[in-house]
Design an enzyme around this catalytic site. Structure first.
Site, PDB file in Angstrom:
ATOM      1  N   GLN A  70       0.991  -1.047   0.114  1.00 54.20           N
ATOM      2  CA  GLN A  70      -0.027   0.031  -0.116  1.00 54.20           C
ATOM      3  C   GLN A  70       0.957   1.357  -0.018  1.00 54.20           C
ATOM      4  O   GLN A  70       1.948   1.328   0.480  1.00 54.20           O
ATOM      5  CB  GLN A  70      -0.894   0.237   1.372  1.00 54.20           C
ATOM      6  CG  GLN A  70      -2.066  -1.012   1.186  1.00 54.20           C
ATOM      7  CD  GLN A  70      -2.729  -1.223   2.478  1.00 54.20           C
ATOM      8  OE1 GLN A  70      -3.353  -0.334   2.977  1.00 54.20           O
ATOM      9  NE2 GLN A  70      -2.524  -2.369   3.133  1.00 54.20           N
TER      10      GLN A  70
HETATM   11  N1  LIG Z   1      -7.883 -14.041  -9.677  1.00 52.48           N
HETATM   12  C1  LIG Z   1      -6.897 -13.991  -8.878  1.00 52.48           C
HETATM   13  N2  LIG Z   1      -6.828 -13.555  -7.741  1.00 52.48           N
HETATM   14  C2  LIG Z   1      -5.626 -13.488  -7.000  1.00 52.48           C
HETATM   15  C3  LIG Z   1      -4.517 -13.915  -7.642  1.00 52.48           C
HETATM   16  N3  LIG Z   1      -3.468 -13.846  -6.553  1.00 52.48           N
HETATM   17  C4  LIG Z   1      -4.027 -12.866  -5.539  1.00 52.48           C
HETATM   18  N4  LIG Z   1      -5.296 -12.677  -5.822  1.00 52.48           N
HETATM   19  C5  LIG Z   1      -6.311 -11.729  -5.151  1.00 52.48           C
HETATM   20  O1  LIG Z   1      -5.525 -10.535  -4.884  1.00 52.48           O
HETATM   21  C6  LIG Z   1      -6.231 -10.078  -3.953  1.00 52.48           C
HETATM   22  C7  LIG Z   1      -4.654  -9.482  -3.287  1.00 52.48           C
HETATM   23  O2  LIG Z   1      -3.893 -10.532  -2.860  1.00 52.48           O
HETATM   24  P1  LIG Z   1      -2.760 -10.458  -1.803  1.00 52.48           P
HETATM   25  O3  LIG Z   1      -1.906 -11.775  -1.744  1.00 52.48           O
HETATM   26  O4  LIG Z   1      -3.148  -9.872  -0.469  1.00 52.48           O
HETATM   27  O5  LIG Z   1      -1.852  -9.181  -2.530  1.00 52.48           O
HETATM   28  P2  LIG Z   1      -0.391  -8.332  -1.660  1.00 52.48           P
HETATM   29  O6  LIG Z   1       0.141  -8.025  -3.022  1.00 52.48           O
HETATM   30  O7  LIG Z   1       0.116  -9.032  -0.828  1.00 52.48           O
HETATM   31  O8  LIG Z   1      -1.189  -6.966  -1.390  1.00 52.48           O
HETATM   32  P3  LIG Z   1      -0.637  -5.904  -0.211  1.00 52.48           P
HETATM   33  O9  LIG Z   1      -0.489  -7.026   0.933  1.00 52.48           O
HETATM   34  O10 LIG Z   1      -1.512  -5.103  -0.074  1.00 52.48           O
HETATM   35  O11 LIG Z   1       0.761  -5.611  -0.812  1.00 52.48           O
HETATM   36  C8  LIG Z   1      -6.647 -10.957  -3.055  1.00 52.48           C
HETATM   37  O12 LIG Z   1      -7.921 -10.823  -3.153  1.00 52.48           O
HETATM   38  C9  LIG Z   1      -6.175 -11.937  -3.521  1.00 52.48           C
HETATM   39  O13 LIG Z   1      -7.347 -13.473  -3.377  1.00 52.48           O
HETATM   40  C10 LIG Z   1      -4.564 -14.636  -8.575  1.00 52.48           C
HETATM   41  O14 LIG Z   1      -3.408 -15.354  -9.160  1.00 52.48           O
HETATM   42  N5  LIG Z   1      -5.733 -14.713  -9.136  1.00 52.48           N
END
Ligand SMILES: Nc1nc2c(ncn2[C@@H]2O[C@H](COP(=O)(O)OP(=O)(O)OP(=O)(O)O)[C@@H](O)[C@H]2O)c(=O)[nH]1
Ligand SMILES: Nc1nc2c(ncn2[C@@H]2O[C@H](COP(=O)(O)OP(=O)(O)OP(=O)(O)O)[C@@H](O)[C@H]2O)c(=O)[nH]1
Ligand SMILES: [Mg+2]
Ligand SMILES: [Mg+2]
Lengths: 177, 287
Positions: A70
């Site tokens: 974020q």
């Molecule tokens: N369709 C789909 N959704 C995904 C995939 N990978 C993650 N998501 C979705 O994307 C959203 C964010 O995933 P996170 O793993 O929390 O992302 P992050 O990069 O860690 O985000 P921050 O912790 O805020 O930096 C979640 O709702 C997941 O379920 C994917 O390969 N396909």
């Protein structure tokens, strides 16, 4: 999958490897990490700080750092640059509007002294979504073609169904500075 | 980005020049269809034992020692959807090392067309090209003229796309042979370096001018992207303000339990989730 099986790919010479996951919020960093560790990925919340996974076996050690993406947290990224062996940059491939934004963020990272020469793996995540951009377009959006001072690899993947994640991490572990 | 390493600016090319000195100036780009053995070749030049590299979906560079010279090699992915990046490396290269897999007919047919396309690129004009007919260990007998004809090399020469002393087809194997690098790799490279040295000042000049031009283009591209992102950010900020005002309007005009036009439950929406600024204690520095 599993982090342990990956550890075996690690070259004999380097006993310890430190991998840093960065990328905008919602890109899927935590999901990929959990998928690697064979953990449940259905209840993932935005990361407010960081996650760290460590695996150790037969004297080999792998540390993976996953930092929240974020906007308010991004200024803290620099606290984690030190002694990074591989930078893993995660992209939401379905978020066309933010490709260039993430590209700008990524190019500032490349200018960091502490990350100079560090090989980059780009995970073009969420390839399961119909609107996902192909890897080559993401490469252009991130200006990867202008890089000359380090190795880079782009891996299409999906944390949702697991595609491409093992392959990407294998490249990361076989590659050294 | 091609930011300069010596002073951090984006218009100076001093470090590019000094990198050049380190590698005696010579850069070779290896290209060719995927699975033809480019990365395996790179490992032979690095003198390690790797024989099963991961398919390349990007770019790798190594400066290697060859006959007392330092040569910089650029290795790129050859899969159809990554081939588009090849052109970004033509400006800097002194010559091309093109790989084909002689055990794969389909690969030879496709390589014919690719060869013609790349050689027509202005940035490669009059630069030498070494074609490694790789994986000869996999076939019984390598028919030199047959492959030469299948690649249409004669026609490339007669059309003036390349010239007879600037193109060479050479058989080799990227795998270790008795734990050593195939000596044919060395012979092929010797030829390529000799051809570069024949035209050294022409090629050096061309590389210098084309690289400068390309770097300027890269910088322009980046600046344009930056502008677009800033505009987009402004737009998004404006939209958020508009939305808030509308919500205000909605909440002022609806009675408590009625279904609002715009959902006020933002807790589930990621895009507008509230962001607290966290104190540094929650984000400790790594050990
Ligand atoms: N369709 C789909 N959704 C995904 C995939 N990978 C993650 N998501 C979705 O994307 C959203 C964010 O995933 P996170 O793993 O929390 O992302 P992050 O990069 O860690 O985000 P921050 O912790 O805020 O930096 C979640 O709702 C997941 O379920 C994917 O390969 N396909
Ligand atoms: N028999 C034989 N196999 C080879 C030879 N050179 C490479 N290989 C094999 O061919 C496969 C592909 O080799 P790479 O070096 O990854 O091919 P590449 O051209 O880099 O492929 P991309 O990175 O996808 O463009 C590997 O399994 C190698 O072991 C060779 O001379 N003989
Ligand atoms: Mg996260
Ligand atoms: Mg390769």
């Amino acid at each position: 999958m599993g982090l342990l099986s990956l550890l075996r790919k690690l070259k004999r010479s380097d006993k310890e490897v430190r991998i840093l996951f960065l990328g905008l919020d919602n890109a899927g960093k935590t999901s990929i990490l959990k998928r690697l560790a064979d953990e449940d990925i259905s209840e993932i919340r935005p990361t407010q700080g960081f996650n760290i996974k460590t695996v150790q076996k037969d004297g080999f050690k792998m540390n993976v750092w996953d930092i929240g993406g974020q906007k308010a947290i991004r200024p803290y990224w620099r606290n984690y640059f030190e002694s990074t062996d591989i930078l893993v940059y995660v992209i939401d491939s379905s978020d066309r509007i933010r490709i260039e934004e993430t590209g700008i963020e990524f190019n500032t990272l490349l200018e960091e002294n502490k990350l100079a020469g560090v090989p980059v793996l780009v995970f073009a995540n969420k390839q399961d979504l119909p609107t996902a951009l192909p890897a080559s377009e993401i490469a252009f959006g991130l200006n990867l073609h202008a890089i000359r001072d380090r190795q880079w690899q782009i891996q299409a993947c999906s944390a949702k169904n697991g595609d491409g994640i093992q392959e990407g991490m294998e490249w990361a572990l076989k590659t050294n500075k | 980005m091609v930011y300069c390493k010596c002073c951090g600016c984006i218009t100076c090319f001093r470090c590019f020049e000094s990198d050049k000195k380190k590698s005696d100036g010579i850069v070779f780009l290896t290209i060719g269809i995927n699975n033809t053995g480019k990365t395996t070749f790179l490992h032979r030049m690095m003198n390690d034992k790797v024989e099963e590299p991961t398919p390349t979906w990007g770019f790798t560079t190594e400066t290697v020692k060859f006959k007392k010279r330092n040569i910089t090699l650029y290795d790129v992915g050859g899969s159809p959807s990554i081939r588009g990046i090849w052109v970004n490396y033509y400006a800097e290269t002194y010559g091309i090392i093109f790989f084909i897999d002689v055990s794969d007919e389909e690969c030879i047919t496709q390589s014919k067309e690719i060869l013609e396309t790349i050689l027509k690129d202005e940035k490669l004009k009059d630069k030498p090209i070494l074609i490694f007919a790789n994986k000869v260990d996999k076939i019984e007998k390598f028919e030199y003229m047959e492959t030469y004809n299948k690649l249409n090399i004669e026609s490339l020469i007669s059309q003036g796309i390349t010239s007879v002393n600037k193109i060479l087809l050479y058989p080799c194997s990227s795998l270790l042979i008795n734990k050593e690098r195939d000596p044919r790799i060395d012979s092929g490279l010797e030829w390529l370096i000799t051809r570069v040295n024949d035209d050294r000042s022409y090629i050096e000049n061309k590389v210098k001018n084309d690289t400068k031009k390309q770097n300027r283009e890269f910088i322009l591209e980046q600046e344009e992207k930056q502008k677009r992102v800033e505009e987009y950010k402004k737009l998004r900020a404006q939209q958020e303000v508009d939305q808030k005002q509308q919500e205000q309007l909605v909440s002022n005009t609806t009675n408590n339990e009625e279904i609002p036009l715009i959902s006020k439950d933002k807790s589930k929406s990621r895009s507008v989730r509230s962001v607290k600024v966290y104190p540094e204690e929650i984000l400790p520095s790594p050990e």
